[in-house]
Design a protein around this motif. Structure first.
Motif, PDB file in Angstrom:
ATOM      1  N   THR A  47       9.448  60.008-102.127  1.00  0.00           N
ATOM      2  CA  THR A  47      10.141  61.460-101.572  1.00  0.00           C
ATOM      3  C   THR A  47      10.887  60.858-102.441  1.00  0.00           C
ATOM      4  OG1 THR A  47      10.878  60.444 -99.706  1.00  0.00           O
ATOM      5  CG2 THR A  47       9.423  62.075 -98.897  1.00  0.00           C
ATOM      6  N   GLY A  48      11.277  59.592-103.100  1.00  0.00           N
ATOM      7  CA  GLY A  48      12.210  59.760-104.185  1.00  0.00           C
ATOM      8  C   GLY A  48      14.142  59.571-103.055  1.00  0.00           C
ATOM      9  N   GLN A  49      14.947  59.379-103.843  1.00  0.00           N
ATOM     10  CA  GLN A  49      16.211  58.499-103.343  1.00  0.00           C
ATOM     11  C   GLN A  49      16.469  59.089-103.959  1.00  0.00           C
ATOM     12  OE1 GLN A  49      16.250  54.561-103.506  1.00  0.00           O
ATOM     13  NE2 GLN A  49      16.501  54.236-101.836  1.00  0.00           N
ATOM     14  N   THR A  50      18.083  60.414-102.743  1.00  0.00           N
ATOM     15  CA  THR A  50      19.647  60.305-103.269  1.00  0.00           C
ATOM     16  C   THR A  50      20.379  59.440-103.084  1.00  0.00           C
ATOM     17  OG1 THR A  50      19.340  61.695-101.623  1.00  0.00           O
ATOM     18  CG2 THR A  50      18.689  62.727-103.508  1.00  0.00           C
ATOM     19  N   ASP A  51      20.051  58.930-102.400  1.00  0.00           N
ATOM     20  CA  ASP A  51      21.204  57.565-101.432  1.00  0.00           C
ATOM     21  C   ASP A  51      20.369  56.453-101.316  1.00  0.00           C
ATOM     22  OD1 ASP A  51      22.637  55.796 -99.904  1.00  0.00           O
ATOM     23  OD2 ASP A  51      23.999  58.503 -98.718  1.00  0.00           O
ATOM     24  N   ASP A  52      20.907  55.166-102.058  1.00  0.00           N
ATOM     25  CA  ASP A  52      20.287  54.116-101.781  1.00  0.00           C
ATOM     26  C   ASP A  52      20.368  52.877-100.428  1.00  0.00           C
ATOM     27  OD1 ASP A  52      20.271  53.928-104.531  1.00  0.00           O
ATOM     28  OD2 ASP A  52      21.967  51.961-105.085  1.00  0.00           O
ATOM     29  N   SER A  53      21.044  54.022 -99.630  1.00  0.00           N
ATOM     30  CA  SER A  53      21.690  53.689 -98.364  1.00  0.00           C
ATOM     31  C   SER A  53      19.926  53.609 -96.954  1.00  0.00           C
ATOM     32  CB  SER A  53      22.791  53.604 -97.543  1.00  0.00           C
ATOM     33  OG  SER A  53      22.815  55.228 -97.477  1.00  0.00           O
ATOM     34  N   ASP A  54      19.634  54.896 -97.956  1.00  0.00           N
ATOM     35  CA  ASP A  54      18.346  55.453 -97.315  1.00  0.00           C
ATOM     36  C   ASP A  54      16.943  55.179 -97.710  1.00  0.00           C
ATOM     37  OD1 ASP A  54      19.069  56.708 -95.261  1.00  0.00           O
ATOM     38  OD2 ASP A  54      20.677  58.645 -96.950  1.00  0.00           O
ATOM     39  N   TYR A  55      15.826  55.204 -96.673  1.00  0.00           N
ATOM     40  CA  TYR A  55      14.299  54.742 -97.432  1.00  0.00           C
ATOM     41  C   TYR A  55      14.119  55.878 -98.294  1.00  0.00           C
ATOM     42  CZ  TYR A  55      14.397  50.997 -94.477  1.00  0.00           C
ATOM     43  OH  TYR A  55      14.716  49.588 -93.772  1.00  0.00           O
ATOM     44  N   GLN A  56      12.721  55.536 -99.253  1.00  0.00           N
ATOM     45  CA  GLN A  56      11.693  56.713 -99.544  1.00  0.00           C
ATOM     46  C   GLN A  56      10.838  56.818 -98.355  1.00  0.00           C
ATOM     47  OE1 GLN A  56      11.289  56.930-103.455  1.00  0.00           O
ATOM     48  NE2 GLN A  56      12.036  54.671-103.866  1.00  0.00           N
ATOM     49  N   GLY A  57      10.632  58.252 -98.337  1.00  0.00           N
ATOM     50  CA  GLY A  57       9.273  57.964 -98.003  1.00  0.00           C
ATOM     51  C   GLY A  57       7.966  58.092 -98.316  1.00  0.00           C
ATOM     52  N   VAL A  58       6.907  57.914 -97.734  1.00  0.00           N
ATOM     53  CA  VAL A  58       4.981  58.210 -98.207  1.00  0.00           C
ATOM     54  C   VAL A  58       5.138  59.594 -97.858  1.00  0.00           C
ATOM     55  CG1 VAL A  58       3.089  57.263 -98.102  1.00  0.00           C
ATOM     56  CG2 VAL A  58       4.974  55.410 -97.881  1.00  0.00           C
ATOM     57  N   ILE A  59       4.075  60.409 -99.901  1.00  0.00           N
ATOM     58  CA  ILE A  59       3.320  61.720 -99.741  1.00  0.00           C
ATOM     59  C   ILE A  59       2.143  60.611 -99.859  1.00  0.00           C
ATOM     60  CG2 ILE A  59       3.236  63.423-101.172  1.00  0.00           C
ATOM     61  CD1 ILE A  59       5.953  63.228-101.715  1.00  0.00           C
ATOM     62  N   GLU A  60       1.269  61.305 -99.467  1.00  0.00           N
ATOM     63  CA  GLU A  60      -0.433  61.315 -98.792  1.00  0.00           C
ATOM     64  C   GLU A  60      -0.949  62.602 -99.492  1.00  0.00           C
ATOM     65  OE1 GLU A  60      -2.914  59.531 -95.935  1.00  0.00           O
ATOM     66  OE2 GLU A  60      -2.789  57.532 -97.349  1.00  0.00           O
ATOM     67  N   ASN A  61      -1.668  62.937-100.636  1.00  0.00           N
ATOM     68  CA  ASN A  61      -2.270  63.529-100.897  1.00  0.00           C
ATOM     69  C   ASN A  61      -1.550  65.045-100.920  1.00  0.00           C
ATOM     70  OD1 ASN A  61      -4.960  62.312-100.514  1.00  0.00           O
ATOM     71  ND2 ASN A  61      -4.823  62.507 -98.819  1.00  0.00           N
ATOM     72  N   GLY A  62      -0.120  64.918-101.534  1.00  0.00           N
ATOM     73  CA  GLY A  62       0.296  65.863-100.969  1.00  0.00           C
ATOM     74  C   GLY A  62       1.397  66.236-100.232  1.00  0.00           C
ATOM     75  N   ARG A  63       1.431  65.007 -99.182  1.00  0.00           N
ATOM     76  CA  ARG A  63       2.207  65.803 -98.117  1.00  0.00           C
ATOM     77  C   ARG A  63       2.800  64.271 -97.763  1.00  0.00           C
ATOM     78  NH1 ARG A  63       1.145  70.684 -95.853  1.00  0.00           N
ATOM     79  NH2 ARG A  63      -1.208  71.623 -96.758  1.00  0.00           N
ATOM     80  N   TYR A  64       3.859  64.799 -96.864  1.00  0.00           N
ATOM     81  CA  TYR A  64       4.321  63.757 -96.263  1.00  0.00           C
ATOM     82  C   TYR A  64       3.643  63.564 -95.445  1.00  0.00           C
ATOM     83  CZ  TYR A  64       8.421  61.637 -93.667  1.00  0.00           C
ATOM     84  OH  TYR A  64       9.108  60.592 -92.930  1.00  0.00           O
ATOM     85  N   LEU A  65       3.541  61.772 -94.905  1.00  0.00           N
ATOM     86  CA  LEU A  65       2.509  61.319 -94.410  1.00  0.00           C
ATOM     87  C   LEU A  65       3.404  60.747 -92.428  1.00  0.00           C
ATOM     88  CD1 LEU A  65       0.118  59.856 -93.580  1.00  0.00           C
ATOM     89  CD2 LEU A  65       0.837  57.842 -94.434  1.00  0.00           C
ATOM     90  N   THR A  66       3.356  61.833 -91.718  1.00  0.00           N
ATOM     91  CA  THR A  66       3.673  61.942 -90.189  1.00  0.00           C
ATOM     92  C   THR A  66       2.973  60.964 -89.384  1.00  0.00           C
ATOM     93  OG1 THR A  66       2.064  63.643 -89.820  1.00  0.00           O
ATOM     94  CG2 THR A  66       4.115  64.524 -90.664  1.00  0.00           C
ATOM     95  N   SER A  67       3.223  60.206 -88.559  1.00  0.00           N
ATOM     96  CA  SER A  67       3.185  59.308 -87.632  1.00  0.00           C
ATOM     97  C   SER A  67       2.351  59.903 -86.735  1.00  0.00           C
ATOM     98  CB  SER A  67       4.610  59.260 -86.481  1.00  0.00           C
ATOM     99  OG  SER A  67       3.880  58.395 -85.488  1.00  0.00           O
ATOM    100  N   LYS A  68       1.383  58.841 -86.199  1.00  0.00           N
ATOM    101  CA  LYS A  68       0.020  59.301 -86.069  1.00  0.00           C
ATOM    102  C   LYS A  68       0.681  59.222 -84.268  1.00  0.00           C
ATOM    103  CE  LYS A  68      -3.748  57.408 -88.275  1.00  0.00           C
ATOM    104  NZ  LYS A  68      -4.684  55.914 -88.374  1.00  0.00           N
ATOM    105  N   ALA A  69       1.820  58.672 -83.260  1.00  0.00           N
ATOM    106  CA  ALA A  69       1.579  58.838 -82.388  1.00  0.00           C
ATOM    107  C   ALA A  69       3.387  59.303 -81.919  1.00  0.00           C
ATOM    108  CB  ALA A  69       1.523  57.732 -81.667  1.00  0.00           C
TER     109      ALA A  69
END
Length: 384
Positions: A47-69
C-alpha cells in the motif's frame, strides 16, 4: 448454556491499516497516484507509506489482502464494540516494538481460518476437542458453572523481502480474556454474569497462550519465525472504554513460551464516573476545565467525554467525543473553532488528540486532531 458464535464483519482493522498506509503504491516507488497500480519490480505490491510510524500493507492480485478470520468471537448479547477497536489497535501498537515498521510489512492474518478460530474459541467437548474454553459442566449458578475465559483471538503477520518475494518473518497473536462472562440460563431468557478474578484470568490466559503457540508452530511457514503472543483483558459490556493488553511473550523458536512481560497499559474514561477512578488527577483536572469551559460558552451540549490511554500511568493519547444539539452549519463552525481554542489551552500537550463532534442523531458534524509534537489542531466541518 448454548455456545454461540459470531463472525463479525468488522471493518475496523482493515480501515485502520488502509488509512494508516496512505496512497496505494508499489514497493520501492514514490507515493504518486500514477504509480499506484503498477506491479513492483520486486515482484510484489504494498500500500505504500505516508508515515514511517505505520506499516505498509500487502496487496495481492490488485486487492488489499484481508484477514481470513478477522473479528471471529463469541457473541455476548450486549458486547462492547470498543473492545474490538482497542484489541485490534493495541495489538498493532505492541507489534511495532517487536517488528519495527521500517523492517517489516504488515499482512493481515492468513494462517488461521475462520473455522479454526471458531473451534478454538468454543468449549472443549467430544465434538470440539480443540476448544480452549472448559467443557460445560451443566451448572447454571454463576459461582458453580464453568465460564468462558477466552473471548477472542486475532492473528497478524509480519513480512520481509527475500529473493524478490515477501516471506513470513514474524507473527503476532492476540488473545482476549474475560473478567465477566455473560450467559443465559435459558434461550431468550435473562442475562446473568459470572465474575472472573484477575488471578484466574491470568492463569487461564497462560494456559491458552501455551496451547495456541504449539498449534501455530505446526502451521505452514510458522515453524521457525518469532511469535509474539499478547494478552488482553476485555472491558465489561457497560464500560465506556475498551479493554487493555496486560502482558506479552515472545518466542523466537520452538513451542515453549518466552518470559512474560507486563505492558503497563491502561484505559480510562474522563471525566471519572462512580465506577471508574481517574488514573492521573492532573489529566482529570485538565479535562474538567476543558469540559466546563466548553459547556459554559455553548450550553446546547448533550455530553463531553473522553477515552484516555496510558502507559506506566503516563497519558499516551486522548479521544474526545462531544454530542451537540446544533443544527445550522454556522453554529457548528463557530463551535468547532472554539473547541480547537479550548483544547489547545486546557488539554495536555505533547500527545496525539482527536475530537469528534456529533449531533444528537449520531451524525458526525466536525473532527479535530493534533499529532504528537504539534501545538495546533487540524479541523474539518462536514457540511451538508
Amino acid at each position: 448454556m448454548k455456545k454461540k458464535y459470531l463472525a463479525l464483519a468488522s471493518i475496523c482493522a482493515g480501515t485502520l491499516f488502509l488509512a494508516a498506509c496512505g496512497n496505494l503504491g508499489s514497493s520501492g516507488t514514490t507515493d504518486s497516484v500514477s504509480q499506484a497500480t503498477q506491479q513492483s519490480t520486486k515482484g510484489y505490491q504494498t500500500t505504500g507509506q505516508t508515515d514511517d510510524s505505520d506499516y505498509q500493507g500487502v496487496i495481492e492480485n490488485g486487492r488489499y489482502l484481508t484477514s481470513k478470520a478477522r473479528g471471529v468471537g463469541i457473541i455476548q448479547n450486549s458486547e462492547n464494540m470498543l473492545n474490538l477497536k482497542s484489541f485490534e489497535n493495541g495489538l498493532t501498537t505492541l507489534s511495532k516494538e517487536q517488528f519495527p515498521t521500517k523492517d517489516y510489512i504488515f499482512r493481515e492474518g492468513q494462517l488461521l481460518s475462520k473455522a479454526t478460530v471458531t473451534d478454538w474459541l468454543g468449549r472443549k467437548s467430544k465434538d470440539n476437542p480443540t476448544g480452549l474454553n472448559p467443557e460445560d459442566n451443566g451448572e447454571k449458578d454463576a459461582d458453580k458453572r464453568n465460564p468462558i475465559y477466552v473471548q477472542q483471538i486475532e492473528e497478524q503477520d509480519y513480512m520481509q523481502e527475500k529473493d524478490g518475494k515477501l516471506t513470513l518473518a514474524g507473527i503476532t497473536i492476540g488473545i482476549g480474556m474475560n473478567r465477566k462472562d455473560y450467559y443465559q440460563k435459558e434461550e431468550y431468557g435473562a442475562m446473568y454474569t459470572t465474575d472472573i478474578s484477575k488471578e484466574k484470568m491470568v492463569e487461564e490466559g497462560k494456559k491458552a497462550a501455551a496451547e495456541v503457540l504449539k498449534r501455530v508452530r505446526k502451521l505452514d511457514g510458522a515453524s521457525d519465525v518469532p511469535i509474539m503472543i499478547c494478552m488482553y483483558e476485555q472491558a465489561p459490556n457497560d464500560s465506556l472504554v475498551g479493554g487493555s493488553f496486560y502482558a506479552y511473550s515472545v518466542t523466537d523458536s520452538g513451542d515453549t513460551l518466552g518470559k512474560w512481560k507486563d505492558t503497563d497499559l491502561q484505559s480510562s474514561v474522563l471525566p471519572a464516573t462512580a465506577t471508574s477512578s481517574a488514573i492521573n488527577d492532573n489529566d482529570e483536572s485538565s479535562f474538567e476545565a476543558f469540559k466546563n469551559k466548553t459547556q459554559s460558552f455553548f450550553p446546547n451540549l448533550a455530553g463531553v467525554t473522553a477515552r484516555a490511554k496510558y502507559k506506566d500511568k503516563t497519558l499516551q493519547e486522548l479521544h474526545v467525543n462531544i454530542t451537540t444539539q446544533f443544527y445550522s452549519e454556522t453554529e457548528i463552525r463557530s463551535f468547532t473553532q472554539f473547541v480547537a481554542k479550548m483544547a489547545k489551552t486546557y488539554l495536555p500537550g505533547g500527545i496525539p488528540i482527536d475530537i469528534t463532534i456529533k449531533g444528537s442523531d449520531g451524525t458526525v458534524q466536525a473532527f479535530l486532531a493534533r499529532e504528537t509534537g504539534n501545538s495546533s489542531f487540524y479541523t474539518h466541518v462536514f457540511a451538508e
